[in-house]
Design a protein around this motif. Sequence first.
Motif, mmCIF file in Angstrom:
data_model
loop_
_atom_site.group_PDB
_atom_site.id
_atom_site.type_symbol
_atom_site.label_atom_id
_atom_site.label_comp_id
_atom_site.label_asym_id
_atom_site.label_seq_id
_atom_site.Cartn_x
_atom_site.Cartn_y
_atom_site.Cartn_z
ATOM 1 N N LEU A 1 0.790 -1.292 -0.028
ATOM 2 C CA LEU A 1 0.082 0.026 -0.074
ATOM 3 C C LEU A 1 0.850 1.447 0.178
ATOM 4 C CD1 LEU A 1 -2.875 -1.123 2.653
ATOM 5 C CD2 LEU A 1 -3.104 -0.740 -0.030
ATOM 6 N N LEU A 2 1.807 1.229 0.801
ATOM 7 C CA LEU A 2 2.951 2.470 0.839
ATOM 8 C C LEU A 2 3.891 2.556 -0.307
ATOM 9 C CD1 LEU A 2 3.651 2.296 4.530
ATOM 10 C CD2 LEU A 2 1.824 3.774 3.283
ATOM 11 N N ALA A 3 3.716 1.600 -1.068
ATOM 12 C CA ALA A 3 4.960 1.544 -2.209
ATOM 13 C C ALA A 3 4.888 2.639 -3.345
ATOM 14 C CB ALA A 3 4.868 0.289 -3.103
ATOM 15 N N PRO A 4 3.713 2.954 -3.892
ATOM 16 C CA PRO A 4 3.718 3.996 -4.518
ATOM 17 C C PRO A 4 4.454 5.446 -4.063
ATOM 18 C CG PRO A 4 1.799 2.938 -4.919
ATOM 19 C CD PRO A 4 2.365 2.293 -3.632
ATOM 20 N N PHE A 5 3.819 5.846 -2.829
ATOM 21 C CA PHE A 5 4.011 6.867 -2.275
ATOM 22 C C PHE A 5 5.713 6.860 -1.856
ATOM 23 C CE2 PHE A 5 -0.183 5.778 -1.093
ATOM 24 C CZ PHE A 5 -0.905 6.885 -1.646
ATOM 25 N N TRP A 6 6.113 5.738 -1.218
ATOM 26 C CA TRP A 6 7.603 5.491 -0.731
ATOM 27 C C TRP A 6 8.358 5.698 -2.093
ATOM 28 C CZ3 TRP A 6 9.250 -0.375 -0.255
ATOM 29 C CH2 TRP A 6 10.717 -0.340 0.135
ATOM 30 N N LEU A 7 8.324 5.207 -3.340
ATOM 31 C CA LEU A 7 9.046 5.438 -4.443
ATOM 32 C C LEU A 7 9.083 6.748 -5.058
ATOM 33 C CD1 LEU A 7 8.396 1.949 -6.164
ATOM 34 C CD2 LEU A 7 10.283 2.672 -4.527
ATOM 35 N N SER B 1 -4.165 5.075 11.783
ATOM 36 C CA SER B 1 -2.996 4.145 11.666
ATOM 37 C C SER B 1 -2.498 4.298 10.109
ATOM 38 C CB SER B 1 -3.180 2.638 12.003
ATOM 39 O OG SER B 1 -2.232 1.961 11.828
ATOM 40 N N ALA B 2 -3.512 4.301 9.168
ATOM 41 C CA ALA B 2 -3.068 4.383 7.957
ATOM 42 C C ALA B 2 -2.693 5.638 7.484
ATOM 43 C CB ALA B 2 -4.345 4.080 6.915
ATOM 44 N N VAL B 3 -3.110 6.980 8.198
ATOM 45 C CA VAL B 3 -2.647 8.185 7.948
ATOM 46 C C VAL B 3 -1.273 8.226 8.228
ATOM 47 C CG1 VAL B 3 -3.089 10.527 8.339
ATOM 48 C CG2 VAL B 3 -5.014 9.230 7.708
ATOM 49 N N LEU B 4 -1.189 7.830 9.483
ATOM 50 C CA LEU B 4 0.246 7.807 10.182
ATOM 51 C C LEU B 4 1.497 7.143 8.995
ATOM 52 C CD1 LEU B 4 2.686 8.336 12.217
ATOM 53 C CD2 LEU B 4 1.480 6.055 13.636
ATOM 54 N N ALA B 5 0.882 5.823 8.784
ATOM 55 C CA ALA B 5 1.882 5.192 7.747
ATOM 56 C C ALA B 5 2.017 5.975 6.470
ATOM 57 C CB ALA B 5 1.175 3.901 7.537
ATOM 58 N N LEU B 6 0.891 6.587 5.741
ATOM 59 C CA LEU B 6 1.183 7.230 4.712
ATOM 60 C C LEU B 6 2.076 8.571 5.007
ATOM 61 C CD1 LEU B 6 0.201 7.846 1.706
ATOM 62 C CD2 LEU B 6 -1.629 9.091 2.619
ATOM 63 N N ALA B 7 1.840 9.183 6.241
ATOM 64 C CA ALA B 7 2.784 10.255 6.278
ATOM 65 C C ALA B 7 4.308 9.978 6.202
ATOM 66 C CB ALA B 7 2.360 10.883 7.846
ATOM 67 N N VAL B 8 4.232 8.734 6.970
ATOM 68 C CA VAL B 8 5.983 8.356 6.779
ATOM 69 C C VAL B 8 6.279 8.067 5.608
ATOM 70 C CG1 VAL B 8 7.039 6.224 7.454
ATOM 71 C CG2 VAL B 8 5.516 7.346 9.250
ATOM 72 N N ALA B 9 5.422 7.272 4.678
ATOM 73 C CA ALA B 9 6.158 7.025 3.328
ATOM 74 C C ALA B 9 6.263 8.465 2.577
ATOM 75 C CB ALA B 9 4.781 6.521 2.702
ATOM 76 N N LEU B 10 5.662 9.222 2.925
ATOM 77 C CA LEU B 10 5.702 10.749 2.287
ATOM 78 C C LEU B 10 6.951 11.310 2.774
ATOM 79 C CD1 LEU B 10 1.828 11.924 1.739
ATOM 80 C CD2 LEU B 10 3.143 10.819 -0.047
ATOM 81 N N PHE B 11 7.143 11.313 3.989
ATOM 82 C CA PHE B 11 8.015 12.292 4.530
ATOM 83 C C PHE B 11 9.438 11.509 4.796
ATOM 84 C CE2 PHE B 11 4.033 14.617 5.354
ATOM 85 C CZ PHE B 11 4.463 15.779 4.808
ATOM 86 N N ALA B 12 9.515 10.226 5.008
ATOM 87 C CA ALA B 12 10.765 9.576 5.190
ATOM 88 C C ALA B 12 11.825 9.986 4.412
ATOM 89 C CB ALA B 12 10.584 7.974 5.313
ATOM 90 N N PRO B 13 11.753 9.962 3.023
ATOM 91 C CA PRO B 13 12.800 10.263 2.068
ATOM 92 C C PRO B 13 13.519 11.577 2.386
ATOM 93 C CG PRO B 13 11.132 9.225 0.968
ATOM 94 C CD PRO B 13 10.429 9.530 2.286
ATOM 95 N N GLN B 14 12.536 12.843 2.812
ATOM 96 C CA GLN B 14 13.044 14.066 2.985
ATOM 97 C C GLN B 14 13.786 13.984 4.490
ATOM 98 O OE1 GLN B 14 9.960 16.955 3.060
ATOM 99 N NE2 GLN B 14 11.344 18.435 4.078
ATOM 100 N N ARG B 15 13.264 13.339 5.337
ATOM 101 C CA ARG B 15 13.857 13.284 6.613
ATOM 102 C C ARG B 15 15.411 12.663 6.705
ATOM 103 N NH1 ARG B 15 12.945 14.133 11.892
ATOM 104 N NH2 ARG B 15 13.761 12.900 13.287
ATOM 105 N N PHE B 16 15.378 11.527 6.062
ATOM 106 C CA PHE B 16 16.372 10.727 6.061
ATOM 107 C C PHE B 16 17.519 11.067 5.050
ATOM 108 C CE2 PHE B 16 13.591 8.177 8.556
ATOM 109 C CZ PHE B 16 14.440 7.515 9.709
ATOM 110 N N GLY B 17 17.095 12.016 4.013
ATOM 111 C CA GLY B 17 17.994 12.404 3.163
ATOM 112 C C GLY B 17 18.791 11.328 2.079
#
Length: 384
Positions: free
Chosen positions: A184-190, A270-286
């Motif tokens: 579910l998070l893959a499209p947002f992750w990538l 729970s799903a909104v939290l997971a989605l937020a992580v997928a969207l913002f993790a690349p920015q946070r971890f650079g």
Amino acid sequence: MDWLRRADWLTHERVRGYALLLALASLGLVAISFWRAMPPGTTDFLAFWGAGQVTAAGEPAAAYDLAAQQQVQTSTGSPGWFAFVNPPPFLFALVPLGLLPLPIAWIVWVASTWGAWAWVSVRAFPRLWPLVLAYPGALIAAGHAQTGLLTGALLVLAAHELPRRQVVAGAAVGALVIKPHLALLAPFWLSAGGKWRAFVAAGLVVAALLGAAWLIFGSDTMLAYTGSWSASRQLIERPDPDFMLRMSTIFSQLRPHLGDFVALAGAACSAVLALAVALFAPQRFGDDASGASAAILAATALASPYLFSYDLPFLVFPTLWLVIQGLERGFRPYEKLGLTLLYFAPYATRAAAFPLGVNLMPLAALALLGLVWTRTPAGTRKHR
């Protein structure tokens, strides 16, 4: 209390020794699971074996025929049977199993999927191979002979290869069409990370697998699969507290006690939290794509309302990523102890669910995500 705060007694040598002992004990537990799975016992694996039987016999649409599956599966002497609800591309993996007797097929399935998961996970964390081999989250998946080891291998492969070979990572994500709610998070992750080659590769693999299944198994099978959706819906809708305790989601733990509305609201949060992580993790971890992947895999355990403890072998990636961070940059106070508890969580929370009346895995997943999220790439002070 420094023995808890710093946990210096958890030395490399002791952890390695404990892990190898645990791995040996796990072999015994898997053997017991095999014995209990064989008739007159029963096992989830019957759904895979039954689907493989009819597909190998040239009747793939019968994989989704409840009457046909009941007949095939109970012919083994099992008192129970299980609906097959995975998408048609999964039938490619099941045809060889359908050519084998049930006991041999069970062993082949568990050994091959565990082997794939272990190989990928050891490649990701070669220094921590004893912890991979003993991981309790893989033990529960092996005992159930379910899809968790295969899907876990795909998710770990995607997370490990994304910084190196985007096409391989995307192909692994695309192969999750066999259990799409884990992607579910893959499209947002990538897309959030700008991994467009992986994004395209994932889409192409999904299209190729669906097209191949349609071409080889036929339209009747594709249409029959849509009929299995009602079986899945009935499973999730039935008011069965025991069934909910076998699941590891916020929805499943709220529903028996607080009703559908609160459970759905909890699942949405729970799903909104997971989605937020997928969207913002690349920015946070650079530039630390592995850190972002660790956060997103931890969040994957929170993304869907339909998830079982045997689906969680992929959590080895965020768990061991944190161990590597601690070894290289120093462990934070109580982090060693916390990681020890989280390492056992997928198995321990399921084992304790019925005695406690609640499956605590959603809380463990939240804690794991919190530890990953607070491990920013730069400026973390070492704690010895």
